[in-house]
Design a protein around this motif. Structure first.
Motif, PDB file in Angstrom:
ATOM      1  N   ALA A  35       1.269 -11.380   3.267  1.00 50.21           N
ATOM      2  CA  ALA A  35       1.275 -11.063   1.839  1.00 50.21           C
ATOM      3  C   ALA A  35       2.156  -9.859   1.543  1.00 50.21           C
ATOM      4  N   ALA A  36       2.084  -8.847   2.390  1.00 47.89           N
ATOM      5  CA  ALA A  36       2.896  -7.648   2.181  1.00 47.89           C
ATOM      6  C   ALA A  36       4.386  -7.959   2.351  1.00 47.89           C
ATOM      7  N   VAL A  37       4.717  -8.774   3.348  1.00 47.69           N
ATOM      8  CA  VAL A  37       6.115  -9.147   3.561  1.00 47.69           C
ATOM      9  C   VAL A  37       6.636  -9.943   2.372  1.00 47.69           C
ATOM     10  N   ARG A  38       5.845 -10.915   1.924  1.00 46.61           N
ATOM     11  CA  ARG A  38       6.275 -11.735   0.793  1.00 46.61           C
ATOM     12  C   ARG A  38       6.450 -10.903  -0.473  1.00 46.61           C
ATOM     13  N   ALA A  39       5.557  -9.964  -0.683  1.00 44.56           N
ATOM     14  CA  ALA A  39       5.664  -9.116  -1.872  1.00 44.56           C
ATOM     15  C   ALA A  39       6.955  -8.303  -1.854  1.00 44.56           C
ATOM     16  N   ALA A  40       7.281  -7.738  -0.703  1.00 53.00           N
ATOM     17  CA  ALA A  40       8.519  -6.963  -0.583  1.00 53.00           C
ATOM     18  C   ALA A  40       9.741  -7.858  -0.754  1.00 53.00           C
ATOM     19  N   ASP A  41       9.711  -9.048  -0.139  1.00 55.43           N
ATOM     20  CA  ASP A  41      10.851  -9.959  -0.245  1.00 55.43           C
ATOM     21  C   ASP A  41      11.029 -10.456  -1.675  1.00 55.43           C
ATOM     22  N   ASP A  42       9.919 -10.778  -2.331  1.00 59.27           N
ATOM     23  CA  ASP A  42      10.012 -11.263  -3.714  1.00 59.27           C
ATOM     24  C   ASP A  42      10.584 -10.197  -4.639  1.00 59.27           C
ATOM     25  N   VAL A  49       9.048  -2.767   9.313  1.00 55.23           N
ATOM     26  CA  VAL A  49       7.807  -3.120   9.996  1.00 55.23           C
ATOM     27  C   VAL A  49       7.556  -2.097  11.090  1.00 55.23           C
ATOM     28  N   LEU A  50       6.345  -1.534  11.088  1.00 57.33           N
ATOM     29  CA  LEU A  50       5.996  -0.455  12.009  1.00 57.33           C
ATOM     30  C   LEU A  50       4.785  -0.854  12.840  1.00 57.33           C
ATOM     31  N   GLY A  51       4.912  -0.717  14.147  1.00 54.82           N
ATOM     32  CA  GLY A  51       3.786  -0.950  15.034  1.00 54.82           C
ATOM     33  C   GLY A  51       3.254   0.382  15.539  1.00 54.82           C
ATOM     34  N   GLY A  52       3.484   0.640  16.835  1.00 56.26           N
ATOM     35  CA  GLY A  52       3.024   1.892  17.413  1.00 56.26           C
ATOM     36  C   GLY A  52       3.980   3.047  17.245  1.00 56.26           C
ATOM     37  N   GLY A  53       5.187   2.779  16.728  1.00 61.14           N
ATOM     38  CA  GLY A  53       6.154   3.847  16.486  1.00 61.14           C
ATOM     39  C   GLY A  53       6.722   4.479  17.742  1.00 61.14           C
ATOM     40  N   SER A  54       6.650   3.758  18.871  1.00 61.93           N
ATOM     41  CA  SER A  54       7.074   4.348  20.139  1.00 61.93           C
ATOM     42  C   SER A  54       8.535   4.088  20.468  1.00 61.93           C
ATOM     43  N   ASN A  55       9.186   3.235  19.701  1.00 62.48           N
ATOM     44  CA  ASN A  55      10.575   2.876  20.000  1.00 62.48           C
ATOM     45  C   ASN A  55      11.407   2.971  18.720  1.00 62.48           C
ATOM     46  N   LEU A  56      11.179   4.055  17.987  1.00 63.70           N
ATOM     47  CA  LEU A  56      11.713   4.148  16.638  1.00 63.70           C
ATOM     48  C   LEU A  56      12.213   5.556  16.354  1.00 63.70           C
ATOM     49  N   VAL A  57      13.416   5.634  15.772  1.00 67.32           N
ATOM     50  CA  VAL A  57      13.984   6.899  15.309  1.00 67.32           C
ATOM     51  C   VAL A  57      14.236   6.769  13.816  1.00 67.32           C
ATOM     52  N   ILE A  58      13.488   7.513  13.015  1.00 66.81           N
ATOM     53  CA  ILE A  58      13.586   7.450  11.559  1.00 66.81           C
ATOM     54  C   ILE A  58      14.341   8.671  11.052  1.00 66.81           C
ATOM     55  N   GLY A  59      15.275   8.457  10.155  1.00 63.01           N
ATOM     56  CA  GLY A  59      16.070   9.544   9.607  1.00 63.01           C
ATOM     57  C   GLY A  59      15.232  10.543   8.827  1.00 63.01           C
ATOM     58  N   ASP A  60      15.772  11.727   8.668  1.00 55.94           N
ATOM     59  CA  ASP A  60      15.040  12.796   7.984  1.00 55.94           C
ATOM     60  C   ASP A  60      14.777  12.487   6.519  1.00 55.94           C
ATOM     61  N   ALA A  61      15.588  11.615   5.927  1.00 54.28           N
ATOM     62  CA  ALA A  61      15.367  11.250   4.526  1.00 54.28           C
ATOM     63  C   ALA A  61      14.239  10.243   4.365  1.00 54.28           C
ATOM     64  N   GLY A  62      13.771   9.682   5.472  1.00 54.44           N
ATOM     65  CA  GLY A  62      12.681   8.724   5.406  1.00 54.44           C
ATOM     66  C   GLY A  62      13.164   7.325   5.075  1.00 54.44           C
ATOM     67  N   PHE A  63      12.301   6.540   4.436  1.00 55.75           N
ATOM     68  CA  PHE A  63      12.618   5.143   4.141  1.00 55.75           C
ATOM     69  C   PHE A  63      12.311   4.853   2.673  1.00 55.75           C
TER      70      PHE A  63
END
Length: 346
Positions: A35-42, A49-63
């Motif tokens: 439902a969340a994916v469909r809402a964003a796509d629509d 998509v975020l799981g455990g955040g162990s393999n992710l580098v996010i920029g300082d400006a965020g998302f």
């Protein structure tokens, strides 16, 4: 389903870096995820998509969009068949299979993150990869707007790569199915030389699955690869660079740059040769603990770039670029980052 506006993302990553999400949605069921994916796509809204955040580098400006945190649960074991919900904590799932005396993922103990991330990266360590035991991946196909089941072959697994990583905007993993082995409490064959030495066996031999898991946890801990909030060496994304796989021509050119040194070399696919990123980094002059700023190499392992407590993503990226450029200058080899980057360009 929980929805938060202007939500901090750094605490949800093992690096503890990155700016906020415009909207953070936490989904506890597959239906909520879809439902969340469909809402964003629509709404034509950017989705991370975020799981455990162990393999992710996010920029300082965020998302500037919706971050979907998958918090689904489900551990279903039927004989040697295992199905994990995407949000299950991977390290805990490995422990439970070992407690049942089953083999197949025991050498992947202690790896942080969620089960749903494992097929994306074809997670592997100490001579074992999830591609050797995954039978199917259940995913939501954003292009088709439906849930699909992909066989192992359809996942297109290769070294730290998969169909999901190649097309990150298409699939959202919901469940992962594995075929484990009942070897009477014994492991799969020990394939990694370091693990074999630690266990006092020859490569190819089997040990008790519990012994294999404990050995891996101790080896990982010694390299700062088991999460510990009090140890800044573990404030990382694990191995930051993949081991380079060189074509015959690239490997021949690489050998001319060694100046009498002997670099690790392992057979790769299609006549290629795999070498060690950690060795290249160290030999290029970036030893353990390299760096004087808030982001440095781990004091325990040269492959881990770490946040010493007050780093920014910009600090980490500057270090990664310096190391990549140094290895290129010394050996003519281009290192490739393993973590996914969001809002930042390496």
């Amino acid at each position: 389903m929980q929805v938060l506006e202007d939500a901090p993302l750094a605490p949800l990553t093992t690096l503890r870096l990155g700016g906020p999400a415009r909207r953070l949605v936490t989904a506890g069921t597959d239906a909520e995820v879809i439902a969340a994916v469909r809402a964003a796509d629509d709404a034509a809204e950017p989705l991370l998509v975020l799981g455990g955040g162990s393999n992710l580098v996010i920029g300082d400006a965020g998302f500037d969009g919706t971050v979907l945190r998958i918090a689904t649960t489900g551990f279903e074991l039927d004989g040697t068949t295992l199905e994990l919900a995407a949000g299950e904590i991977w390290a805990d799932a490995v422990t439970r299979t070992v407690d049942e005396g089953l083999a197949g993922i025991e050498f992947l103990a202690g790896i942080p993150g969620s089960a749903g991330a494992t097929p994306v990266q074809n997670v592997g360590a100490y001579g074992q990869e999830v591609s050797s035991s995954i039978t199917e991946v259940v995913a939501y196909d954003r292009s088709a707007g439906e849930t699909v089941v992909l066989s192992n072959a359809e996942c297109d697994f290769s070294y730290r790569h998969s169909r999901f990583k190649a097309d990150p905007e298409r699939y959202v993993v919901l469940r992962v199915r594995f075929a484990l082995e009942d070897n009477g409490g014994r492991s799969t064959p020990v394939r990694y030389a370091e693990t074999a030495r630690y266990l006092g066996v020859e490569p190819g031999e089997r040990v008790e699955v519990a012994a294999a898991r404990e050995a891996v946890l101790l080896l990982r801990s010694g390299k700062g690869m088991v999460l510990d909030p009090a140890d800044h060496d573990t404030w990382s994304a694990g191995s930051f660079f993949t081991n380079p796989i060189l074509t015959p021509d690239q490997y021949a050119a690489f050998l001319t740059r060694l100046d009498g040194r002997t670099a690790p070399a392992y057979p790769g696919p299609d006549g290629c040769t795999k070498t060690s990123a950690a060795w290249l980094i160290d030999q290029a002059g970036f030893g353990k603990g390299y760096g004087t700023g808030p982001a440095t190499l781990s004091t325990k392992h040269t492959l881990a770039l770490t946040n010493r407590g007050n780093a920014t993503t910009a600090d980490l990226v500057a270090l990664a670029r310096e190391i990549r450029a140094g290895v290129r200058a010394a050996f003519g080899v281009e290192l490739v980052n393993e973590p996914v980057t969001v809002g930042v360009d390496l």
